[in-house]
Structure formats: structure tokens, C-alpha cells
Design a protein around this motif. Structure first.
Motif, PDB file in Angstrom:
ATOM      1  N   LYS A  64       0.828  -1.205   0.000  1.00 19.25           N
ATOM      2  CA  LYS A  64       0.000   0.000   0.000  1.00 19.25           C
ATOM      3  C   LYS A  64       0.861   1.253   0.000  1.00 19.25           C
ATOM      4  CE  LYS A  64      -3.489   0.452   2.698  1.00 19.25           C
ATOM      5  NZ  LYS A  64      -4.381   0.427   3.892  1.00 19.25           N
ATOM      6  N   ARG A  65       1.965   1.230   0.723  1.00 16.07           N
ATOM      7  CA  ARG A  65       2.864   2.377   0.746  1.00 16.07           C
ATOM      8  C   ARG A  65       3.485   2.593  -0.638  1.00 16.07           C
ATOM      9  NH1 ARG A  65       6.191   0.696   4.302  1.00 16.07           N
ATOM     10  NH2 ARG A  65       7.966   0.197   2.947  1.00 16.07           N
ATOM     11  N   GLU A  66       3.883   1.499  -1.266  1.00 18.71           N
ATOM     12  CA  GLU A  66       4.459   1.600  -2.607  1.00 18.71           C
ATOM     13  C   GLU A  66       3.396   2.053  -3.609  1.00 18.71           C
ATOM     14  OE1 GLU A  66       7.936  -1.820  -2.541  1.00 18.71           O
ATOM     15  OE2 GLU A  66       5.845  -2.441  -2.768  1.00 18.71           O
ATOM     16  N   LEU A  67       2.176   1.586  -3.431  1.00 24.30           N
ATOM     17  CA  LEU A  67       1.082   1.981  -4.320  1.00 24.30           C
ATOM     18  C   LEU A  67       0.840   3.482  -4.254  1.00 24.30           C
ATOM     19  CD1 LEU A  67      -1.301   1.051  -6.183  1.00 24.30           C
ATOM     20  CD2 LEU A  67      -2.681   0.923  -4.087  1.00 24.30           C
ATOM     21  N   HIS A  68       0.908   4.029  -3.056  1.00 23.07           N
ATOM     22  CA  HIS A  68       0.714   5.474  -2.891  1.00 23.07           C
ATOM     23  C   HIS A  68       1.790   6.241  -3.656  1.00 23.07           C
ATOM     24  CE1 HIS A  68      -0.256   9.313  -1.050  1.00 23.07           C
ATOM     25  NE2 HIS A  68       1.008   9.448  -0.717  1.00 23.07           N
ATOM     26  N   HIS A  69       3.039   5.827  -3.534  1.00 21.23           N
ATOM     27  CA  HIS A  69       4.126   6.489  -4.255  1.00 21.23           C
ATOM     28  C   HIS A  69       3.937   6.355  -5.768  1.00 21.23           C
ATOM     29  CE1 HIS A  69       8.064   7.910  -5.392  1.00 21.23           C
ATOM     30  NE2 HIS A  69       8.355   6.749  -5.953  1.00 21.23           N
ATOM     31  N   TYR A  70       3.530   5.183  -6.208  1.00 20.20           N
ATOM     32  CA  TYR A  70       3.281   4.939  -7.627  1.00 20.20           C
ATOM     33  C   TYR A  70       2.221   5.901  -8.170  1.00 20.20           C
ATOM     34  CZ  TYR A  70       1.414   2.445 -11.725  1.00 20.20           C
ATOM     35  OH  TYR A  70       0.947   2.110 -12.976  1.00 20.20           O
ATOM     36  N   ASN A  71       1.134   6.070  -7.435  1.00 21.05           N
ATOM     37  CA  ASN A  71       0.068   6.962  -7.882  1.00 21.05           C
ATOM     38  C   ASN A  71       0.509   8.417  -7.893  1.00 21.05           C
ATOM     39  OD1 ASN A  71      -2.162   5.240  -8.510  1.00 21.05           O
ATOM     40  ND2 ASN A  71      -2.396   4.807  -6.336  1.00 21.05           N
ATOM     41  N   GLU A  72       1.338   8.788  -6.929  1.00 22.18           N
ATOM     42  CA  GLU A  72       1.845  10.159  -6.900  1.00 22.18           C
ATOM     43  C   GLU A  72       2.697  10.439  -8.141  1.00 22.18           C
ATOM     44  OE1 GLU A  72       1.251  12.750  -4.701  1.00 22.18           O
ATOM     45  OE2 GLU A  72      -0.359  11.340  -4.184  1.00 22.18           O
ATOM     46  N   LEU A 217     -10.473   4.131  -7.636  1.00 18.10           N
ATOM     47  CA  LEU A 217      -9.787   3.261  -8.601  1.00 18.10           C
ATOM     48  C   LEU A 217      -8.266   3.353  -8.531  1.00 18.10           C
ATOM     49  CD1 LEU A 217     -12.015   3.839 -11.776  1.00 18.10           C
ATOM     50  CD2 LEU A 217     -12.289   2.164  -9.934  1.00 18.10           C
ATOM     51  N   ASP A 218      -7.748   4.057  -7.545  1.00 15.74           N
ATOM     52  CA  ASP A 218      -6.300   4.268  -7.499  1.00 15.74           C
ATOM     53  C   ASP A 218      -5.507   3.004  -7.168  1.00 15.74           C
ATOM     54  OD1 ASP A 218      -6.403   6.865  -8.252  1.00 15.74           O
ATOM     55  OD2 ASP A 218      -6.114   7.716  -6.256  1.00 15.74           O
ATOM     56  N   TYR A 219      -6.180   1.933  -6.834  1.00 16.94           N
ATOM     57  CA  TYR A 219      -5.444   0.692  -6.552  1.00 16.94           C
ATOM     58  C   TYR A 219      -5.195  -0.134  -7.814  1.00 16.94           C
ATOM     59  CZ  TYR A 219      -9.621  -2.232  -7.055  1.00 16.94           C
ATOM     60  OH  TYR A 219     -10.710  -2.891  -7.548  1.00 16.94           O
ATOM     61  N   LEU A 220      -5.811   0.261  -8.927  1.00 20.86           N
ATOM     62  CA  LEU A 220      -5.634  -0.474 -10.175  1.00 20.86           C
ATOM     63  C   LEU A 220      -4.292  -0.125 -10.810  1.00 20.86           C
ATOM     64  CD1 LEU A 220      -9.193  -0.069 -11.725  1.00 20.86           C
ATOM     65  CD2 LEU A 220      -8.282  -1.988 -10.411  1.00 20.86           C
ATOM     66  N   ILE A 221      -3.609  -1.135 -11.298  1.00 24.86           N
ATOM     67  CA  ILE A 221      -2.285  -0.939 -11.893  1.00 24.86           C
ATOM     68  C   ILE A 221      -2.300  -1.486 -13.318  1.00 24.86           C
ATOM     69  CG2 ILE A 221       0.165  -1.546 -11.743  1.00 24.86           C
ATOM     70  CD1 ILE A 221      -0.295  -1.870  -8.697  1.00 24.86           C
ATOM     71  N   GLU A 222      -2.039  -0.627 -14.272  1.00 24.39           N
ATOM     72  CA  GLU A 222      -1.959  -1.038 -15.672  1.00 24.39           C
ATOM     73  C   GLU A 222      -0.536  -0.844 -16.174  1.00 24.39           C
ATOM     74  OE1 GLU A 222      -6.096   0.446 -14.792  1.00 24.39           O
ATOM     75  OE2 GLU A 222      -4.095   1.325 -14.631  1.00 24.39           O
ATOM     76  N   ASP A 223       0.001  -1.856 -16.781  1.00 22.93           N
ATOM     77  CA  ASP A 223       1.373  -1.797 -17.289  1.00 22.93           C
ATOM     78  C   ASP A 223       1.335  -1.298 -18.734  1.00 22.93           C
ATOM     79  OD1 ASP A 223       4.051  -2.132 -17.814  1.00 22.93           O
ATOM     80  OD2 ASP A 223       4.180  -4.109 -16.893  1.00 22.93           O
TER      81      ASP A 223
END
Length: 272
Positions: A64-72, A217-223
Motif C-alpha cells: 500500500k505504501r508503494e502503491l501510494h508512491h506509484y500513484n503520486e 480506482l487508485d489501486y488499479l495498476i496497468e502496465d
């Protein structure tokens, strides 16, 4: 074919018609753990894995911490990129350049991003108020990472979401056709909905303190870089279908379409 959020929102994004091809899928460790443990399939809360003390909960806290940084970092790409298909040459030999410049996410560590010397040279020619300066900054914000090998850049710096953004948790699932994606975990929503909060904004479910994140939807990750390199082709057609599983879905549908456009995937048909 990629199911955005797989089940939770039933928003279907089709990039190409290649249903006959086999697709290898490797679930994230957390996803495989949930599959293996049968007691997660009973009637208990889907938030159990996020709240019950366990090693899995601790691992997901890192994710979750990494996800937050990714979204930022993704928020730095706030302009729509050109349609990737229009940028590809007829023989598609420039695919790597197109994908790296427009489909790859910004580098995880902004300090490692070496600005293009061409960009810096052009920027120095205009004042900060000149419309051309604004346009140049817009051009830069659309790009994922530059291609300049001078001044410390590297041609091999294509994005790898696991290594750049989720290297500590190693919690991403992987598809041979679609690349890395978020692990499919209960409650099939943003995990922050499992943390009780005061509901201060819409949509907010009646009687629920978790409504703020039900349609987040910020938890969704698309490559997108992987999709660009392995799925998208110049003459391919793209279709977006919103299956309408949520009571509140119009805003989220627009948000998803705009996210894809920021990374150069424009839809020829939208059904919502």
C-alpha cells in the motif's frame, strides 16, 4: 484483453482481438495465498486480510505504501498523450521509442530522470511566460522517460513496475500479454475501504464509514509500457465497455478512460 479490476467494477478494456492466443498468468504471492487458504472463501469480511494480524497484512501494508508512491508519480502525467498507434511507423520499427516516451510511467525516483538536452536547449530560448515554454513543459509532462543517452541517460531504462515501484513488497501479478497488475484480493475494491473513516465526500454508501473508497480506482495498476510493446499495433482497434456493476460509475468510467489516454491508449469505441 484486460479486465480492469477483474471483477469489482466489470469495466472491460479490449486492446486488440487476440482471444485465441494463450496467456500465461502468475498471481502475486498475496493473491496465491488467498487462493490457497480456504477460510478466506467463507462468509467473513473481505477486509479480513487487511485487518487481522498476520505476515500477509504486514506485506500488504508495504504494498500500500508503494502503491501510494506509484500513484503520486503517475499524477505527473496530467496531459493526454497522442494516440500511440498514430506515432508508430508503418513497419512499427520505432515501437520502443514510442512506448518509452509516452506509455512508460515516470521514473520512480524523480532525481534519476535525466532531462533531454534537446528539451533544455529549447526551453532556454524562451521566457517563462512565452506560450512556447508552456507547450514545451506540456510536451515533457506527457513523456514517461527520455531517450537521451548523453549525460548519464541509458537506452535500457524501459520501465519495470516491479523493480522500480514495488521492489520491496514484490506484490504484483503478471500476465504475459498485459504485464504487471495489482493482485486480485478481497474486498475487490481499494484496500483503504477496510480502514473506517468519516465519510465526507460522495459517493458514500448509507450507513457506511468506508464509502469514500468504495469506488476509488487508485489501486488499479496497468502496465501501459508492456501493453504498448506487446499488444498494441498500428492498425488495431480499441474498445471500452462499461458493464455498469456500480451504482456510482459514470465518474469512474471517465476517470479510467482519461487514465488510458494519458498513456497514449485512445478508444475507438466507448460503450457505457
Amino acid at each position: 484483453m484486460r479486465f480492469v479490476s477483474i471483477i469489482s467494477y466489470w469495466i472491460l478494456v479490449v486492446v486488440g482481438v487476440s482471444f485465441a492466443e494463450e496467456e500465461d498468468y502468475t498471481p502475486a504471492r498475496a493473491e496465491q495465498h488467498v487462493i490457497d487458504i480456504k477460510n478466506h472463501n467463507d462468509n467473513r469480511s473481505g477486509c479480513l486480510i487487511w485487518n487481522e494480524k498476520s505476515q500477509l497484512r504486514d506485506d500488504l501494508a508495504v504494498w500500500k505504501r508503494e502503491l501510494h508512491h506509484y500513484n503520486e508519480q503517475l499524477k505527473k502525467k496530467y496531459y493526454f498523450a497522442p494516440d500511440l498507434r498514430t506515432l508508430l511507423d508503418d513497419d512499427e520499427n520505432n515501437r520502443e521509442q514510442v512506448c518509452r516516451e509516452f506509455a512508460d510511467p515516470p521514473p520512480a525516483a524523480a532525481t534519476t530522470h535525466v532531462q533531454s538536452s534537446t528539451y533544455n536547449m529549447l526551453l532556454s530560448e524562451f521566457s517563462s511566460s512565452d506560450p512556447k515554454t508552456v507547450e514545451l513543459k506540456k510536451m515533457k509532462s506527457m513523456r514517461g522517460r527520455n531517450l537521451d543517452t548523453r549525460h548519464g541517460g541509458t537506452q535500457s531504462s524501459r520501465a519495470n513496475l516491479m523493480k522500480e515501484y514495488f521492489h520491496e513488497s514484490q506484490q504484483l501479478s503478471y500476465s504475459s500479454k498485459q504485464g504487471y497488475m495489482e493482485p486480485l484480493l478481497p474486498p475487490l475494491r481499494h484496500p483503504d475501504m477496510c480502514t473506517p473513516t468519516v465519510c465526507t465526500s460522495k459517493p458514500c454508501l448509507p450507513g457506511s464509514s468506508r464509502g469514500n473508497h468504495v469506488s476509488d480506482l487508485d489501486y488499479l495498476i496497468e502496465d501501459f509500457g508492456h501493453i504498448c510493446r506487446n499488444v498494441l499495433h498500428k492498425k488495431m482497434r480499441t474498445v471500452f465497455v462499461d458493464m455498469g456493476a456500480l451504482t456510482y460509475h459514470v465518474e469512474e468510467t471517465i476517470q479510467t478512460i482519461e487514465k488510458y489516454r494519458r498513456f497514449g491508449i485512445h478508444f475507438d469505441h466507448i460503450y457505457s
